[in-house]
Write a protein that holds these residues in place. Sequence first.
Motif, PDB file in Angstrom:
ATOM      1  N   SER A 172      87.807  20.967 103.360  1.00 44.22           N
ATOM      2  CA  SER A 172      87.309  22.263 103.823  1.00 44.22           C
ATOM      3  C   SER A 172      85.997  22.111 104.582  1.00 44.22           C
ATOM      4  O   SER A 172      85.846  22.617 105.708  1.00 44.22           O
ATOM      5  CB  SER A 172      87.102  23.196 102.625  1.00 44.22           C
ATOM      6  OG  SER A 172      88.285  23.289 101.865  1.00 44.22           O
ATOM      7  N   THR A 175      86.412  19.909 107.832  1.00 43.26           N
ATOM      8  CA  THR A 175      87.073  20.634 108.935  1.00 43.26           C
ATOM      9  C   THR A 175      86.058  21.497 109.687  1.00 43.26           C
ATOM     10  O   THR A 175      85.999  21.465 110.927  1.00 43.26           O
ATOM     11  CB  THR A 175      88.221  21.494 108.367  1.00 43.26           C
ATOM     12  OG1 THR A 175      89.205  20.607 107.834  1.00 43.26           O
ATOM     13  CG2 THR A 175      88.853  22.367 109.438  1.00 43.26           C
ATOM     14  N   SER A 221      88.313  40.419 102.845  1.00 41.33           N
ATOM     15  CA  SER A 221      89.150  41.531 102.389  1.00 41.33           C
ATOM     16  C   SER A 221      88.567  42.317 101.210  1.00 41.33           C
ATOM     17  O   SER A 221      89.282  43.112 100.604  1.00 41.33           O
ATOM     18  CB  SER A 221      90.531  40.994 101.989  1.00 41.33           C
ATOM     19  OG  SER A 221      90.395  40.044 100.949  1.00 41.33           O
ATOM     20  N   LYS A 225      83.520  39.905  98.499  1.00 41.90           N
ATOM     21  CA  LYS A 225      83.469  38.782  99.444  1.00 41.90           C
ATOM     22  C   LYS A 225      82.388  39.032 100.501  1.00 41.90           C
ATOM     23  O   LYS A 225      81.667  38.105 100.897  1.00 41.90           O
ATOM     24  CB  LYS A 225      84.830  38.598 100.131  1.00 41.90           C
ATOM     25  CG  LYS A 225      85.929  38.079  99.225  1.00 41.90           C
ATOM     26  CD  LYS A 225      87.185  37.763 100.038  1.00 41.90           C
ATOM     27  CE  LYS A 225      88.320  37.260  99.153  1.00 41.90           C
ATOM     28  NZ  LYS A 225      89.417  36.666  99.913  1.00 41.90           N
ATOM     29  N   SER A 289      98.529  33.545 107.861  1.00 42.84           N
ATOM     30  CA  SER A 289      99.353  34.750 107.706  1.00 42.84           C
ATOM     31  C   SER A 289     100.840  34.456 107.919  1.00 42.84           C
ATOM     32  O   SER A 289     101.688  35.262 107.533  1.00 42.84           O
ATOM     33  CB  SER A 289      98.885  35.856 108.664  1.00 42.84           C
ATOM     34  OG  SER A 289      99.009  35.430 110.002  1.00 42.84           O
ATOM     35  N   TYR A 291     102.266  31.292 106.956  1.00 40.58           N
ATOM     36  CA  TYR A 291     102.715  30.135 106.177  1.00 40.58           C
ATOM     37  C   TYR A 291     103.814  30.471 105.157  1.00 40.58           C
ATOM     38  O   TYR A 291     104.640  29.623 104.837  1.00 40.58           O
ATOM     39  CB  TYR A 291     101.543  29.488 105.426  1.00 40.58           C
ATOM     40  CG  TYR A 291     100.492  28.826 106.295  1.00 40.58           C
ATOM     41  CD1 TYR A 291     100.676  28.640 107.664  1.00 40.58           C
ATOM     42  CD2 TYR A 291      99.292  28.381 105.744  1.00 40.58           C
ATOM     43  CE1 TYR A 291      99.698  28.046 108.457  1.00 40.58           C
ATOM     44  CE2 TYR A 291      98.314  27.777 106.529  1.00 40.58           C
ATOM     45  CZ  TYR A 291      98.520  27.622 107.872  1.00 40.58           C
ATOM     46  OH  TYR A 291      97.551  27.030 108.646  1.00 40.58           O
ATOM     47  N   LEU A 321      92.274  18.030 111.414  1.00 39.31           N
ATOM     48  CA  LEU A 321      91.304  17.059 110.876  1.00 39.31           C
ATOM     49  C   LEU A 321      91.720  15.605 111.051  1.00 39.31           C
ATOM     50  O   LEU A 321      90.894  14.772 111.439  1.00 39.31           O
ATOM     51  CB  LEU A 321      91.017  17.389 109.392  1.00 39.31           C
ATOM     52  CG  LEU A 321      90.008  16.492 108.692  1.00 39.31           C
ATOM     53  CD1 LEU A 321      88.633  16.568 109.346  1.00 39.31           C
ATOM     54  CD2 LEU A 321      89.901  16.879 107.201  1.00 39.31           C
ATOM     55  N   TYR A 373      96.939  32.899  97.743  1.00 42.18           N
ATOM     56  CA  TYR A 373      97.805  33.677  98.640  1.00 42.18           C
ATOM     57  C   TYR A 373      97.723  35.177  98.378  1.00 42.18           C
ATOM     58  O   TYR A 373      98.198  35.977  99.195  1.00 42.18           O
ATOM     59  CB  TYR A 373      99.229  33.119  98.646  1.00 42.18           C
ATOM     60  CG  TYR A 373      99.316  32.031  99.700  1.00 42.18           C
ATOM     61  CD1 TYR A 373      99.576  32.343 101.029  1.00 42.18           C
ATOM     62  CD2 TYR A 373      99.010  30.713  99.387  1.00 42.18           C
ATOM     63  CE1 TYR A 373      99.562  31.379 102.010  1.00 42.18           C
ATOM     64  CE2 TYR A 373      98.994  29.737 100.362  1.00 42.18           C
ATOM     65  CZ  TYR A 373      99.278  30.081 101.679  1.00 42.18           C
ATOM     66  OH  TYR A 373      99.247  29.126 102.668  1.00 42.18           O
ATOM     67  N   ASN A 377      90.427  34.581  96.385  1.00 41.09           N
ATOM     68  CA  ASN A 377      89.400  33.569  96.158  1.00 41.09           C
ATOM     69  C   ASN A 377      88.130  33.793  96.968  1.00 41.09           C
ATOM     70  O   ASN A 377      88.149  34.257  98.099  1.00 41.09           O
ATOM     71  CB  ASN A 377      89.954  32.173  96.470  1.00 41.09           C
ATOM     72  CG  ASN A 377      90.421  31.997  97.898  1.00 41.09           C
ATOM     73  OD1 ASN A 377      91.304  32.722  98.365  1.00 41.09           O
ATOM     74  ND2 ASN A 377      89.837  31.063  98.613  1.00 41.09           N
TER      75      ASN A 377
END
Length: 393
Positions: A172, A175, A221, A225, A289, A291, A321, A373, A377
């Motif tokens: 993470s 990247t 969202s 956050k 969106s 996957y 990456l 998903y 998080n």
Amino acid sequence: MCASALVSSTRRLSAVLGSALVLGPRRPIIDLSYSSHFMDYGGSAIPPTMRKLVVRALSPRFGDAVHVDTCPVPTPGDAELLVRNRFVGINASDINYSAGRYDPSRKPPFDAGFEGIGEVVGLGLSASARFAVGDAVAYFGEGAFAEYTVVPAEKTVCVPSVKPEFLTLLLSGATAYIALRRLGDLAAGQTVLVTAAAGGTGQFAVQFAKKAGCHVVGTCSSDEKAGFLKTIGCDRPINYKKEDLGSVLRREYPAGIDLVYESVGGDVFDVAINSLATHGRLIVIGFISGYQSDLGIAPVRSAALSAKLLVKSASIRGFFLPHFLADYREAMETMLRMCSSGQLVCEVDHGDLAPGGRFVGLESVFRAVDYMYAGKNIGKVVVEVAPAVNSKL
Ligand SMILES: NC(=O)c1ccc[n+]([C@@H]2O[C@H](COP(=O)([O-])OP(=O)(O)OC[C@H]3O[C@@H](n4cnc5c(N)ncnc54)[C@H](OP(=O)(O)O)[C@@H]3O)[C@@H](O)[C@H]2O)c1
């Protein structure tokens, strides 16, 4: 990440990490390579069997594709380490991997999981030139969703301690660091939009853009956050559940966005393209969106794309990456220093607020993927595979 890319990238990573980062005092080397069943440094027995997550059928529905298997604990070869995984990282692409999108020629069963951090509990003879039992190490590669993973020594990074914060940097953080440096063309005063800004890689893009002197806008969202984003330097968090992203960008940024770090795809990609400034750049980091769909990609309105780019001399740049491993070592060294000295927030989400609670134990990987998903998080989703061992490790 496409098919053969992971395999070839693994080889390139080996070259890049040729000499691992050694940041702490070393323990004596115990070479146990001649033994097929051995004991670790502190004397705690390595069990004969372990559990791991195996992709048994290809599907983007992680729970359908992946099963918990019991198998013998593997023995490291000459240039390999046996790592007892303490923490493993959840990535959006775990479901691309379980759907077979990385290597369409590869048939199940194969091991799941991209990254882990833990202690070396066994090693081969040539690996003992640079590693010792008890070293804290992190790696990215295949088969991390397991109690023990054999990892090529050259793919492994020494870390100051087995803290999940260091795990956040492997994929993470790296990247964001490398994509912004190599493709961002950032200059102080520019406006940067980060989508999925409060997530695993988004949190780093926000911080690196801010450190480059940019004005940072971030999508998320929830208000919680948005609050987190403010604490890491985001100037304008946009909770898209409450505010329309396109309207805010048109109203508050009429001159446009200089750089977009774009992870969501679909409608968000379209809005981001429409918001670009003259000479604007959009880095395609992912398209989460899409996957979960069978195709793995969300549709975008691309008909007018060439015209939209031309009239603004704008560009779209893809970033993957494994294609930038020449930058990896420097990126890890810099981020580990920043993280250790408190200059970089490495937010970890252990799932304390998830249904079922904190992600502890290998089976929690399933809940952790669902949690990501569901868009819940804040920071990097991490699963604690095993507790700290009560030995000298
Ligand atoms: N190119 C590369 O080499 C590379 C490397 C690492 C990661 N990535 C990409 O970076 C992106 C983020 O990955 P990550 O592992 O760091 O995940 P993450 O950001 O920690 O978690 C995913 C976040 O995406 C947001 N999201 C927006 N639309 C979503 C949807 N339809 N379904 C689920 N989540 C949605 C959610 O945040 P909100 O609810 O706040 O929007 C969610 O929390 C992914 O696209 C991934 O493929 C690419």
